[in-house]
Design an enzyme around this catalytic site. Structure first.
Site, PDB file in Angstrom:
ATOM      1  N   ASP A  67      50.223  24.913  60.591  1.00 19.51           N
ATOM      2  CA  ASP A  67      50.157  25.621  61.873  1.00 19.51           C
ATOM      3  C   ASP A  67      48.777  25.518  62.511  1.00 19.51           C
ATOM      4  OD1 ASP A  67      48.978  27.172  59.898  1.00 19.51           O
ATOM      5  OD2 ASP A  67      50.286  28.895  60.155  1.00 19.51           O
ATOM      6  N   ASN A 136      53.051  40.667  56.102  1.00 17.80           N
ATOM      7  CA  ASN A 136      54.349  41.079  56.659  1.00 17.80           C
ATOM      8  C   ASN A 136      55.468  40.114  56.276  1.00 17.80           C
ATOM      9  OD1 ASN A 136      53.793  38.847  58.220  1.00 17.80           O
ATOM     10  ND2 ASN A 136      53.949  39.872  60.201  1.00 17.80           N
ATOM     11  N   HIS A 138      55.331  36.792  56.529  1.00 19.55           N
ATOM     12  CA  HIS A 138      55.449  35.542  57.285  1.00 19.55           C
ATOM     13  C   HIS A 138      55.063  34.334  56.434  1.00 19.55           C
ATOM     14  CE1 HIS A 138      51.122  35.994  59.101  1.00 19.55           C
ATOM     15  NE2 HIS A 138      51.077  35.086  58.170  1.00 19.55           N
ATOM     16  N   GLU A 143      56.914  34.426  61.984  1.00 14.51           N
ATOM     17  CA  GLU A 143      56.826  35.880  61.903  1.00 14.51           C
ATOM     18  C   GLU A 143      58.202  36.494  61.645  1.00 14.51           C
ATOM     19  OE1 GLU A 143      54.057  37.211  61.605  1.00 14.51           O
ATOM     20  OE2 GLU A 143      52.750  37.112  63.346  1.00 14.51           O
TER      21      GLU A 143
HETATM   22  C1  GLP Z   1      47.769  32.993  58.279  1.00 12.59           C
HETATM   23  C2  GLP Z   1      48.385  31.625  58.072  1.00 12.59           C
HETATM   24  C3  GLP Z   1      49.348  31.620  56.894  1.00 12.59           C
HETATM   25  C4  GLP Z   1      48.706  32.275  55.698  1.00 12.59           C
HETATM   26  C5  GLP Z   1      48.332  33.699  56.039  1.00 12.59           C
HETATM   27  C6  GLP Z   1      47.743  34.449  54.862  1.00 12.59           C
HETATM   28  O1  GLP Z   1      48.583  33.846  58.990  1.00 12.59           O
HETATM   29  N1  GLP Z   1      49.062  31.170  59.243  1.00 12.59           N
HETATM   30  O2  GLP Z   1      49.735  30.285  56.610  1.00 12.59           O
HETATM   31  O3  GLP Z   1      49.595  32.245  54.606  1.00 12.59           O
HETATM   32  O4  GLP Z   1      47.375  33.638  57.087  1.00 12.59           O
HETATM   33  O5  GLP Z   1      46.355  34.364  54.843  1.00 12.59           O
HETATM   34  P1  GLP Z   1      45.452  34.817  53.631  1.00 12.59           P
HETATM   35  O6  GLP Z   1      45.646  33.775  52.578  1.00 12.59           O
HETATM   36  O7  GLP Z   1      44.061  34.816  54.165  1.00 12.59           O
HETATM   37  O8  GLP Z   1      45.911  36.145  53.215  1.00 12.59           O
END
Ligand code: GLP
Length: 254
Positions: A67, A136, A138, A143
């Site tokens: 993404d 959440n 995702h 989402e």
């Molecule tokens: C973002 C990314 C996700 C990732 C999430 C969790 O939203 N788009 O791909 O899994 O963050 O991030 P973290 O690993 O910092 O908790």
């Protein structure tokens, strides 16, 4: 689904690096899917170390990132382009022409997304997709409320995700509200998904994802339908699981 529970984030990163290294040694021209966020950082550090100290070769791999924020140029310090080059690609021998990251500044997003899907297809599909999970539930930027069959497209982020990700931006700096993300269906097409989660903040999402009913309201529940989902957790992220997965292999790898 293979769920492994480790003592801490360091051990998750060790194990994830083993899996990715093994994949590249077995198939040097693997197609890998990379993720951003703080969770895979330890994995990326170890891949760099394996490259520098053990000669792990990345020159033949193709990569697709999950993404990117809409509206951030690749040079923006919070863009996922910047993240990937800073934290991995600049330090290993990638072939830049085989690195794909969604373009957040595209002026025709729909065509871009269709093109991105086509590149994945033309590369032969993703062999191993690394995933984090949002608090959440995702996956990438799919989402709650995402279609479980979705493909790469633009998504509006929830308030919670915007708040969660604000910690990476300068104080007062606007956090993007939209992103281009691989769809849930795109992720499901990967041969293997390797999902990493650590910390108490992820415990409920992990409980829902692994043991809750499959629903678009928690896109990560789709791992239950994947042919080979490999889940690496630390004790805190696993703390709300009821079923004792520890060390258990529910299904053999196809
Ligand atoms: C973002 C990314 C996700 C990732 C999430 C969790 O939203 N788009 O791909 O899994 O963050 O991030 P973290 O690993 O910092 O908790």
């Amino acid at each position: 689904m293979l769920v492994e529970v480790f003592a801490d984030h360091e051990s998750i990163s060790d194990r994830a690096a083993e899996v990715v290294t093994e994949q590249l040694r077995r198939k040097p021209d693997s197609v890998l899917g990379f993720a951003t966020g703080s969770t895979p950082l330890g994995l990326y550090k170890r891949l760099i170390r394996n490259h520098e100290e053990r000669g792990l070769d990345f020159s033949k791999m193709t990569t697709f990132n999950l993404d990117e924020y809409v509206g951030l140029p690749p040079t923006h310090p919070q863009s996922y382009h910047h993240f990937m080059w800073e934290n991995l690609f600049n330090h290993i021998n990638v072939n830049e022409s085989r690195v794909y990251i969604p373009h957040g500044m595209s002026d025709d997003v729909d065509s871009f997304c269709a093109w991105y899907e086509k590149q994945i297809e033309d590369a032969g599909g993703i062999d191993l997709q690394i995933l984090g999970i949002g608090a959440n539930g995702h996956l990438a930027f799919n989402e709650p409320g995402s279609s479980l069959g979705s493909r790469t497209r633009i998504k509006t982020l929830t308030e919670k995700t915007v708040r969660d990700n604000a910690r990476f931006f300068e104080e007062g700096e606007a956090v993007p509200h939209q992103a281009i993300t691989m769809g849930v269906g795109t992720i499901m097409d990967a041969e293997t998904v390797l999902l990493l989660a650590s910390g108490e903040r992820k415990a409920q999402a992990i409980r829902d994802a692994l043991e809750g009913p499959v629903t678009g309201m928690c896109p990560a529940t789709v791992v239950q339908m994947h042919r080979f989902a490999h889940i690496l957790l630390d004790g805190e992220a696993a703390s709300k699981l009821e079923y004792r997965h520890h060390g258990g292999i529910a299904e053999p790898k196809p």
